[in-house]
Design an enzyme around this catalytic site. Structure first.
Site, PDB file in Angstrom:
ATOM      1  N   HIS A   1      -5.930 -33.508  17.928  1.00  0.00           N
ATOM      2  CA  HIS A   1      -4.862 -33.914  18.670  1.00  0.00           C
ATOM      3  C   HIS A   1      -3.216 -33.770  19.177  1.00  0.00           C
ATOM      4  O   HIS A   1      -2.997 -33.916  18.743  1.00  0.00           O
ATOM      5  CB  HIS A   1      -4.778 -35.229  17.497  1.00  0.00           C
ATOM      6  CG  HIS A   1      -5.652 -36.201  16.439  1.00  0.00           C
ATOM      7  ND1 HIS A   1      -5.923 -36.843  17.749  1.00  0.00           N
ATOM      8  CD2 HIS A   1      -6.484 -35.207  15.687  1.00  0.00           C
ATOM      9  CE1 HIS A   1      -6.839 -38.142  16.678  1.00  0.00           C
ATOM     10  NE2 HIS A   1      -7.192 -36.908  15.974  1.00  0.00           N
TER      11      HIS A   1
ATOM     12  N   GLU B   1      10.533  -4.761   4.657  1.00  0.00           N
ATOM     13  CA  GLU B   1      10.554  -6.676   3.705  1.00  0.00           C
ATOM     14  C   GLU B   1      10.132  -6.437   2.160  1.00  0.00           C
ATOM     15  O   GLU B   1      11.157  -6.994   1.283  1.00  0.00           O
ATOM     16  CB  GLU B   1       9.884  -6.845   4.329  1.00  0.00           C
ATOM     17  CG  GLU B   1       9.964  -6.896   6.316  1.00  0.00           C
ATOM     18  CD  GLU B   1       9.297  -6.417   7.022  1.00  0.00           C
ATOM     19  OE1 GLU B   1       8.901  -5.426   6.547  1.00  0.00           O
ATOM     20  OE2 GLU B   1       8.823  -6.683   8.148  1.00  0.00           O
TER      21      GLU B   1
ATOM     22  N   GLU C   1      -4.863  -7.002  14.882  1.00  0.00           N
ATOM     23  CA  GLU C   1      -4.664  -5.398  14.835  1.00  0.00           C
ATOM     24  C   GLU C   1      -5.164  -4.350  14.820  1.00  0.00           C
ATOM     25  O   GLU C   1      -4.782  -3.320  15.315  1.00  0.00           O
ATOM     26  CB  GLU C   1      -3.811  -4.784  13.901  1.00  0.00           C
ATOM     27  CG  GLU C   1      -1.881  -4.613  13.447  1.00  0.00           C
ATOM     28  CD  GLU C   1      -1.354  -5.168  11.966  1.00  0.00           C
ATOM     29  OE1 GLU C   1      -0.505  -4.671  11.975  1.00  0.00           O
ATOM     30  OE2 GLU C   1      -2.016  -5.166  10.588  1.00  0.00           O
TER      31      GLU C   1
ATOM     32  N   LYS D   1       9.674  -1.411  14.132  1.00  0.00           N
ATOM     33  CA  LYS D   1      10.831  -1.352  12.803  1.00  0.00           C
ATOM     34  C   LYS D   1      11.847   0.028  12.748  1.00  0.00           C
ATOM     35  O   LYS D   1      13.131   0.004  12.266  1.00  0.00           O
ATOM     36  CB  LYS D   1       9.144  -0.083  11.720  1.00  0.00           C
ATOM     37  CG  LYS D   1       8.704  -0.971  10.974  1.00  0.00           C
ATOM     38  CD  LYS D   1       7.408  -0.483   9.938  1.00  0.00           C
ATOM     39  CE  LYS D   1       6.673  -1.345   9.142  1.00  0.00           C
ATOM     40  NZ  LYS D   1       5.787  -0.531   8.554  1.00  0.00           N
TER      41      LYS D   1
ATOM     42  N   LYS E   1       0.284  -1.013   0.291  1.00  0.00           N
ATOM     43  CA  LYS E   1      -0.068  -0.145   0.068  1.00  0.00           C
ATOM     44  C   LYS E   1       0.900   1.552  -0.102  1.00  0.00           C
ATOM     45  O   LYS E   1       0.584   2.416  -0.842  1.00  0.00           O
ATOM     46  CB  LYS E   1      -1.173  -0.421   1.411  1.00  0.00           C
ATOM     47  CG  LYS E   1      -2.102   1.080   1.112  1.00  0.00           C
ATOM     48  CD  LYS E   1      -2.878   1.083   2.948  1.00  0.00           C
ATOM     49  CE  LYS E   1      -3.345   2.239   2.866  1.00  0.00           C
ATOM     50  NZ  LYS E   1      -4.652   2.120   3.808  1.00  0.00           N
TER      51      LYS E   1
ATOM     52  N   GLY F   1      -4.968  -1.799   5.509  1.00  0.00           N
ATOM     53  CA  GLY F   1      -4.003  -3.367   4.543  1.00  0.00           C
ATOM     54  C   GLY F   1      -4.801  -4.768   5.126  1.00  0.00           C
ATOM     55  O   GLY F   1      -4.943  -4.977   4.639  1.00  0.00           O
ATOM     56  N   ARG F   2      -5.220  -4.316   5.935  1.00  0.00           N
ATOM     57  CA  ARG F   2      -5.656  -5.419   6.139  1.00  0.00           C
ATOM     58  C   ARG F   2      -7.182  -6.485   5.860  1.00  0.00           C
ATOM     59  O   ARG F   2      -7.670  -7.175   6.580  1.00  0.00           O
ATOM     60  CB  ARG F   2      -5.722  -6.299   8.024  1.00  0.00           C
ATOM     61  CG  ARG F   2      -6.140  -5.119   8.860  1.00  0.00           C
ATOM     62  CD  ARG F   2      -5.783  -5.472  10.349  1.00  0.00           C
ATOM     63  NE  ARG F   2      -6.230  -3.847  11.153  1.00  0.00           N
ATOM     64  CZ  ARG F   2      -5.683  -2.790  11.641  1.00  0.00           C
ATOM     65  NH1 ARG F   2      -4.748  -2.548  10.581  1.00  0.00           N
ATOM     66  NH2 ARG F   2      -6.032  -1.890  12.057  1.00  0.00           N
TER      67      ARG F   2
HETATM   68  C1  G6Q Z   1      -2.403  -3.290   8.246  1.00  0.00           C
HETATM   69  C2  G6Q Z   1      -0.619  -3.458   7.988  1.00  0.00           C
HETATM   70  C3  G6Q Z   1      -0.059  -3.393   8.453  1.00  0.00           C
HETATM   71  C4  G6Q Z   1       0.458  -3.904   6.811  1.00  0.00           C
HETATM   72  C5  G6Q Z   1       1.713  -3.904   5.761  1.00  0.00           C
HETATM   73  C6  G6Q Z   1       2.175  -3.762   4.287  1.00  0.00           C
HETATM   74  O1  G6Q Z   1      -3.714  -3.230   7.735  1.00  0.00           O
HETATM   75  O2  G6Q Z   1      -1.536  -2.107   7.803  1.00  0.00           O
HETATM   76  O3  G6Q Z   1      -0.226  -4.914   8.222  1.00  0.00           O
HETATM   77  O4  G6Q Z   1      -0.316  -4.370   5.660  1.00  0.00           O
HETATM   78  O5  G6Q Z   1       2.729  -3.693   7.506  1.00  0.00           O
HETATM   79  O6  G6Q Z   1       2.290  -2.353   4.347  1.00  0.00           O
HETATM   80  P1  G6Q Z   1       2.410  -2.274   2.915  1.00  0.00           P
HETATM   81  O7  G6Q Z   1       1.549  -2.361   2.356  1.00  0.00           O
HETATM   82  O8  G6Q Z   1       2.357  -0.303   2.937  1.00  0.00           O
HETATM   83  O9  G6Q Z   1       3.461  -2.740   2.516  1.00  0.00           O
END
Ligand code: G6Q
Length: 554
Positions: free
Chosen positions: A390, A218, A359, A514, A212, A273-274
């Site tokens: 199990h 990463e 989150e 971070k 996003k 994002g989620r």
């Molecule tokens: C979700 C969070 C988080 C995000 C990641 C990736 O709601 O904001 O999990 O999706 O940190 O972020 P980017 O899509 O910006 O790389």
């Protein structure tokens, strides 16, 4: 922050106080008692919507408890909060944003304006571009740099840009073309990249970089590795265009990375994002299952949105699940909540829900910034049945902790295999039914004795029962059903956020780690360092440097 309608802290709310008394009233009343007292209990405490049937009768509640919970929802102005979200109000106060994942699945003929812009038109424009691109790749019209057909799809993203598409891809695998190998790289651990690319013919591989913000450490590190791999494979920078697409809201950063705007699919800051795999972040999923199945997924999401928006609170699935969860979390001291899908395709669903829920509602201050003096979001965990039976079910049955659980099952399997005369699916589902029965009603000392159990073993073989469960039952795990299920939990989390008065849509807790990691990176490889952390962190870094053969002067 001026527009926050101040809500009193939960413990000051009359209905919340009444619920504490309600919990005390029901102490010592068993599910056996509750079922014996009311023949119609299962019918009374069940509801359905968007193809999902919910039986919540195996909960430690009666009609009075439920009606107090619904009153609490009204006291917290839930209907008003729900409408504000659907209408695009900027309810994500700390980031000043609307929360409109529901707009991602509005049909084309609807209209919804945010800041003067019709977001439904924007959504469908991107969906149409995704559809055209997916069709081209699936039909072999979009080829690799050397003219080879694309056979490998590699999604690079993390958090919301990984867990959603990965979960949905696994869930809908039976709908995906088996001509593609689909991989997901998320971790900054080089192993993730190495193991997911080592056997791929790069000439047949499309990398989808999902971020996003397009600033995530990463994802950018993995995307750079992929870029280097492509450039060195073909010995040409020109190959990047055919082997990369990006999904992001940050066009400038995408272009800077070297991906042209025509190879980028956008979305908007009002998609968290989620909540984003229903946007262009779901491109890998669309490539795998095809655009028509992706549309079905969106229609399942939309059907649950409509159910949530229009059904009375008393029949509203997300509201019911949210209220029951709050009751155990806040009055029974239940710290966690298990999600137990009886479907192997849903193996990543608990991990996905972990992010969605934890989150969103893992917060310790109210929307207005006041410290809470009550419990908020629970720990979410789970594994598919019957495997979990199990492993950890022992603790749920006979341990000292209360773990409310959702059981998710389907009437039909995509793989109707038989073991002799018995269908595997019936075997699976017999366990789904048996577990909630055993958890609710247990086995008394008298029953254990009546089985002729040796006296010293009796206490070990008693099951106390009264372990609460919800049973969710659907016909089959279709794209529509998955959409409805996902939206059910999205809205459950929303409702709980409203009741706890937390902002479910920010995630400041992710930031600190971070920043600190960024400071440490150079300290790990520098020739000499002067560490200025706490004693423990200094010691660990020194140890690490020593193990890697670096001298340690600090
Ligand atoms: C979700 C969070 C988080 C995000 C990641 C990736 O709601 O904001 O999990 O999706 O940190 O972020 P980017 O899509 O910006 O790389």
């Amino acid at each position: 922050m001026a527009n926050i309608e101040a809500l009193p802290l939960l413990p000051q709310v009359a209905q919340y106080q009444a619920l504490a008394a309600e919990k005390a009233r029901l102490d010592g009343v068993s599910l056996r008692d509750l079922f014996a007292a009311d023949q119609g209990r299962a019918t009374k405490f069940s509801a359905s919507g968007a193809g999902i049937f919910l039986d919540y009768s195996k909960n430690l509640v009666d009609e009075r408890t439920m009606s107090l919970l619904f009153e609490l929802a009204r006291a917290r102005r839930l209907p008003e909060a729900r409408d504000a979200m659907f209408e695009g109000a900027k309810i994500n106060l700390t980031e000043g944003r609307s929360v409109l994942h529901t707009a991602l699945r509005l049909p084309k003929n609807k209209k919804l304006e945010v800041d003067g812009q019709d977001v439904v038109r924007d959504v469908h424009e991107v969906l149409e571009r995704m559809r055209i691109f997916a069709d081209k790749v699936r039909k072999g019209e979009h080829l690799g740099h050397t003219g080879k057909r694309i056979k490998n799809i590699v999604n690079i993203g993390i958090g919301g840009s990984d867990l959603g598409p990965l979960m949905a891809y696994e869930a809908l695998k039976s709908y995906s073309t088996r001509e593609f190998t689909v991989r997901f790289i998320s971790n900054v651990d080089g192993t993730d990249f190495a193991e997911n690319t080592r056997d791929l013919d790069i000439a047949e591989t499309l990398f989808i970089v999902c971020s996003k913000t397009f600033t995530t450490l990463e994802t950018l590190a993995n995307a750079r590795l992929a870029r280097e791999l492509v450039v060195s494979w073909f010995e040409s920078e020109d190959a990047v265009g055919k082997h990369f697409v990006a999904v992001s809201t940050n066009r400038d950063a995408v272009v800077k990375f070297g991906i042209q705007p025509e190879n980028m699919f956008g979305f908007w800051d009002w998609v968290g994002g989620r909540y984003s795999f229903e946007s262009a972040i779901g491109l890998s999923l669309m490539l795998a299952i095809g655009p028509d199945h992706f549309d079905e997924l969106l229609s399942g999401l939309h059907d649950m949105d409509e159910h949530f928006r229009t059904a009375p609170l008393e029949e509203n699935l997300p509201v019911i699940l949210a209220l029951l969860g709050l009751y155990y979390n806040n009055f029974h001291g239940a710290a966690s909540h298990a999600v137990l899908p009886y479907d192997q395709y849903l193996k990543r669903f608990p991990a996905y829900l972990q992010q969605l829920d934890m989150e969103s509602n893992g917060k310790r201050v109210t929307r207005g910034g006041q410290a809470v003096n009550y419990e908020t979001g629970p720990i979410i965990w789970g594994e598919p049945g019957t495997n979990g039976q199990h492993a950890f079910y022992q603790l749920i049955h006979q341990g000292t902790k209360l773990v409310p659980a959702d059981f998710i099952g389907f009437a039909r399997s995509h793989n109707p295999l038989s073991d002799g005369d018995t269908t595997m699916h019936d075997l699976l589902m017999a366990n789904y039914f048996a577990q909630t029965e055993a958890l609710a009603f247990g086995k008394t000392e008298e029953e254990v004795k009546a089985e002729g159990t040796r006296a010293d073993l009796v206490p070990h073989r008693v099951f106390p029962g009264n372990r609460p469960t919800n049973s969710l039952l659907m016909e089959r795990l279709t794209p529509h059903a998955l959409g409805a299920l996902v939206a059910l939990y999205e809205h459950k989390v929303f409702v709980q956020g409203v009741l706890w008065d937390v902002n479910s849509f920010d995630q400041w807790g992710v930031e600190l780690g971070k920043v600190l990691a960024g400071r440490i990176v150079p300290e790990l490889s520098a020739k000499s360092v002067d560490l200025k952390h706490d004693g423990s962190t200094n010691l660990l870094i020194q140890r690490y440097r020593k193990l890697r053969g670096l001298s340690d002067e600090s």
